[in-house]
Design a protein around this motif. Structure first.
Motif, PDB file in Angstrom:
ATOM      1  N   PRO A  73      33.241  36.197  24.961  1.00 25.72           N
ATOM      2  CA  PRO A  73      33.731  37.487  24.468  1.00 25.72           C
ATOM      3  C   PRO A  73      33.353  38.680  25.333  1.00 25.72           C
ATOM      4  O   PRO A  73      33.491  39.818  24.886  1.00 25.72           O
ATOM      5  CB  PRO A  73      33.013  37.572  23.119  1.00 25.72           C
ATOM      6  CG  PRO A  73      31.675  36.951  23.380  1.00 25.72           C
ATOM      7  CD  PRO A  73      31.906  35.861  24.399  1.00 25.72           C
ATOM      8  N   LEU A  74      32.866  38.459  26.569  1.00 29.71           N
ATOM      9  CA  LEU A  74      32.471  39.570  27.433  1.00 29.71           C
ATOM     10  C   LEU A  74      33.559  39.903  28.453  1.00 29.71           C
ATOM     11  O   LEU A  74      33.288  40.417  29.541  1.00 29.71           O
ATOM     12  CB  LEU A  74      31.164  39.228  28.158  1.00 29.71           C
ATOM     13  CG  LEU A  74      29.942  38.979  27.268  1.00 29.71           C
ATOM     14  CD1 LEU A  74      28.708  38.682  28.119  1.00 29.71           C
ATOM     15  CD2 LEU A  74      29.664  40.183  26.366  1.00 29.71           C
ATOM     16  N   HIS A  75      34.811  39.650  28.077  1.00 24.19           N
ATOM     17  CA  HIS A  75      35.944  39.895  28.969  1.00 24.19           C
ATOM     18  C   HIS A  75      36.433  41.331  28.935  1.00 24.19           C
ATOM     19  O   HIS A  75      37.266  41.731  29.758  1.00 24.19           O
ATOM     20  CB  HIS A  75      37.094  38.985  28.564  1.00 24.19           C
ATOM     21  CG  HIS A  75      37.661  39.325  27.216  1.00 24.19           C
ATOM     22  ND1 HIS A  75      37.021  38.978  26.047  1.00 24.19           N
ATOM     23  CD2 HIS A  75      38.762  40.016  26.849  1.00 24.19           C
ATOM     24  CE1 HIS A  75      37.709  39.429  25.019  1.00 24.19           C
ATOM     25  NE2 HIS A  75      38.772  40.066  25.475  1.00 24.19           N
ATOM     26  N   VAL A  76      35.956  42.134  27.985  1.00 26.75           N
ATOM     27  CA  VAL A  76      36.591  43.412  27.665  1.00 26.75           C
ATOM     28  C   VAL A  76      36.501  44.432  28.798  1.00 26.75           C
ATOM     29  O   VAL A  76      37.303  45.376  28.845  1.00 26.75           O
ATOM     30  CB  VAL A  76      35.988  44.005  26.378  1.00 26.75           C
ATOM     31  CG1 VAL A  76      36.382  43.179  25.171  1.00 26.75           C
ATOM     32  CG2 VAL A  76      34.457  44.089  26.469  1.00 26.75           C
ATOM     33  N   TRP A  77      35.549  44.269  29.717  1.00 28.34           N
ATOM     34  CA  TRP A  77      35.409  45.250  30.794  1.00 28.34           C
ATOM     35  C   TRP A  77      36.469  45.080  31.864  1.00 28.34           C
ATOM     36  O   TRP A  77      36.850  46.048  32.542  1.00 28.34           O
ATOM     37  CB  TRP A  77      34.028  45.129  31.446  1.00 28.34           C
ATOM     38  CG  TRP A  77      33.828  43.870  32.242  1.00 28.34           C
ATOM     39  CD1 TRP A  77      33.334  42.688  31.796  1.00 28.34           C
ATOM     40  CD2 TRP A  77      34.128  43.665  33.630  1.00 28.34           C
ATOM     41  NE1 TRP A  77      33.287  41.763  32.803  1.00 28.34           N
ATOM     42  CE2 TRP A  77      33.773  42.345  33.938  1.00 28.34           C
ATOM     43  CE3 TRP A  77      34.653  44.483  34.627  1.00 28.34           C
ATOM     44  CZ2 TRP A  77      33.936  41.812  35.219  1.00 28.34           C
ATOM     45  CZ3 TRP A  77      34.816  43.958  35.904  1.00 28.34           C
ATOM     46  CH2 TRP A  77      34.452  42.636  36.194  1.00 28.34           C
TER      47      TRP A  77
END
Length: 636
Positions: free
Chosen positions: A242-246
């Protein structure tokens, strides 16, 4: 001779771009053209050394099992000694070629794209540091050296994503990238510390020797914890859920930065780390399974978002997240060869796609919405040809590069898990559809804006030349890798040079063609109305268009959890901690108020107080003596 020289001086490959950063930053920053010339020249020298090193690896029979290593002592604390140096094997050589090639082409492209922009020299300084940091990461001999350059890569991404610092959106995107990846980097740091405590070394070659013996003696329990913590770093750096947002927000930086980040530097660092530490992850099947499913879910999740996006670079950004998921899936399936084969081909066609997108935006006065374009194939034939090649490559159409690398991943997934294979195939169909949508809407049909269309023009040669080189690589690199046995060199374990599985390759190609045909029917032939289809999809379309509200969920969690906890701690601090401290201070202050009148400086007052004290003590003594006498009298 040059190949041997390049191998012996491989340490210069990351050093040359780093020197360019120092010279530009300290001396020539105000002179844009000279800064660009220095950056490009140093990158070109770095590329030549990387090419010589790669040839030396092939000619010198340097393999994964027998790498070329140079080390010097970095620092020594007690019994802990950490070295810094260069480790060259086929995996390193391939990565050096990819990073130097793409970096050089991006810098040449930037000479035209950034012409006249404020901070021209500063931009090339940051690009040089970015390339040098990634190259330093690739040649690292141990985890600590890798982590040092890993953090430098993160710093460079922050500087370049926020290059247009006068824009609020760019500043916020830079901070978002920096803070999100810090989550992953903290996990990676914990994993590195546990490695040092457990094995007493961080050297890749030494760990490769001691980890199997440790598993035999102690099992995989604690090693599972270490492996999971190490993998948290790639989750952040390589944009895995879930750390794809950047990663999509990183589009706020200049387009050459987007190409460099998505093709050859920051995002592939996580894939490289997993590949370099494959000897450790392979010992823990649970973690391998977790890597595979994380990659598989990320691939289909990002593809489902890309289908509905409108901005050209944002579509490509989610495409990158999806393709990185593919690479992680392959690593989790145990196929380092297919993962890095796709990393190589993806670097070429994704860099070309981003640079083509930059050319379109440059010609359209920075317009990014594909539905405000249309008909550009007549105005920009070279860019259209490059974009078409890139779309065919990423869709996996033969004989383009993506066909060979993508189908190796599908074959690897099919060998270990049918659900993973189905996930990968569905993702391939979606990829072909949304990339064809991007191509058709941008270049086909009638112009959506006559004014923007009239302004459009083909880009100059500084921007056109890198597109042509990358187009050639996007056509032939996959075929070259397949014919000359990419898997015989870049591998983990035994050589893996297998023929094409035509059942898998054929079915995926048919699905890709059907997906592109579907996009043609909707966006070119207009057989179905796109808006009506979106309305029929209802909540599914809204979820995809709004990126499944992940950013909003994070914002809510921050507001509820982080801000809520902060308020509770603030209340405790103000009313409990400060209350106790202030209460004790109040008691002391009150007592001092009572006693202070006695301190008046008059001797007679002090004598009177002393006399009263003596009388009180005597009275207490008499009372105490009488009490004792009474007790003794009662006893007798």
């Amino acid at each position: 001779m040059f190949n041997e020289f390049a191998l012996e001086h491989a340490w210069l490959i990351p050093l040359l771009p780093a020197l360019a950063f120092v010279v530009i930053g300290m001396v020539t920053r105000s002179c844009g053209r000279l800064s660009a010339a220095i950056a490009v020249s140093m990158s070109a020298l770095s590329f030549l050394l990387a090419a010589g090193t790669a040839l030396a690896v092939v000619e010198g029979n340097i393999t994964v099992e027998a790498p070329f290593i140079q080390k010097v002592s970095w620092f020594h604390i007690g019994i802990v000694q950490i070295d810094m140096g260069v480790l060259v094997d086929p995996l390193t050589a391939m990565m050096l070629m990819v990073v130097t090639t793409v970096s050089l082409l991006v810098q040449i492209y930037s000479c035209g794209y950034m012409k006249g922009a404020p901070g021209y020299g500063r931009f090339f300084a940051f690009l040089s540091l970015f390339a040098g940091s990634m190259l330093g990461l690739v040649v690292a001999v141990n985890f600590l050296q890798l982590y040092f350059f890993w953090e430098l890569v993160g710093l460079c991404s922050y500087l370049l994503i926020g290059f247009y610092y006068h824009k609020v959106s760019a500043r916020e995107a830079a901070k978002k990238a920096f803070m999100t990846t810090r989550v992953g980097d903290f996990g990676l740091l914990l994993g590195i510390l546990l490695l040092q405590l457990t094995f007493g070394t961080l050297d890749f070659q030494e760990l490769q020797q001691v980890v199997p013996a440790y598993v035999v003696q102690c099992g995989t329990g604690f090693l599972t914890v270490i492996a999971l913590l190490l993998f948290v770093g790639p989750i952040g750096k390589s944009g895995q859920f879930p750390l794809h947002v950047w990663l999509p927000d990183a589009m706020e930086g200049p387009t050459p930065v987007s190409a460099l980040i998505h093709a050859a530097t920051m995002v592939v660092a996580g894939v490289y780390l997993v590949g370099r530490a494959m000897f450790l992850f392979a010992e823990v099947p649970v973690v391998m399974n977790f890597i595979a499913w994380t990659g598989g879910f990320t691939a289909i999740f990002a593809a489902s978002i890309a289908i509905t996006q409108r901005q050209i670079k944002r579509i490509l950004a989610y495409s990158t997240v999806s393709q990185l998921g593919y690479m992680m899936l392959a690593l989790g399936a145990g196929s380092l060869t297919s993962s890095f084969f796709h990393l190589m081909t993806h670097a070429f066609f994704k860099a070309m796609l981003f640079l083509s997108a930059g050319a379109v935006m440059h010609a359209m006065a920075e317009e990014a919405d594909i539905f405000k374009m249309g008909g550009l194939r007549k105005k920009m034939p070279v860019t259209f040809a490059a974009m078409t090649i890139g779309v065919l490559a990423i869709a996996g159409i033969p004989p383009f590069a993506g066909f060979f690398s993508k189908d190796e991943i599908l074959a690897a997934a099919a060998a270990v898990s049918t659900p993973l294979y189905v996930l990968a195939v569905v993702t391939a169909f979606m990829t072909a559809f949304y990339m064809a949508r991007l191509l058709f809407v941008t270049f086909m049909g009638e112009p959506a804006s006559r004014e923007a269309y009239d302004h459009a023009h083909e880009v100059g040669w500084f921007m056109r030349l890198p597109l042509l080189v990358l187009a050639v690589l996007s056509v032939f690199s996959g075929m070259w890798g397949h014919i000359f046995g990419f898997g015989e060199w870049v591998r983990f374990g035994a050589a893996a040079h297998e023929g094409i599985d035509w059942a898998i390759a054929g079915s995926s190609t048919v699905l890709a063609v059907l997906a592109m045909g579907l996009a043609w029917k909707i966006y070119v032939a207009k057989s179905w109305d796109a808006d009506e289809l979106a309305a029929r999809c209802g909540i599914l379309y809204r979820l995809s268009f709004h990126k499944f509200y992940i950013d909003e969920i994070y914002a809510a969690l921050i507001k509820v959890l982080v801000d809520g906890i902060a308020r509770v701690l603030c209340w405790l601090d103000v009313y409990i901690v400060d209350g106790i401290v202030n209460g004790l201070g109040g008691v002391v202050r009150l007592a001092s108020g009572w006693l202070s009148p006695a301190e008046n400086g008059q001797a007679q007052s002090y004598a009177g107080v002393s006399l009263c004290g003596v009388i009180i003590l005597l009275a207490y003594g008499v009372y105490f003596a009488a009490k004792i006498m009474a007790m003794l009298g009662g006893a007798f």
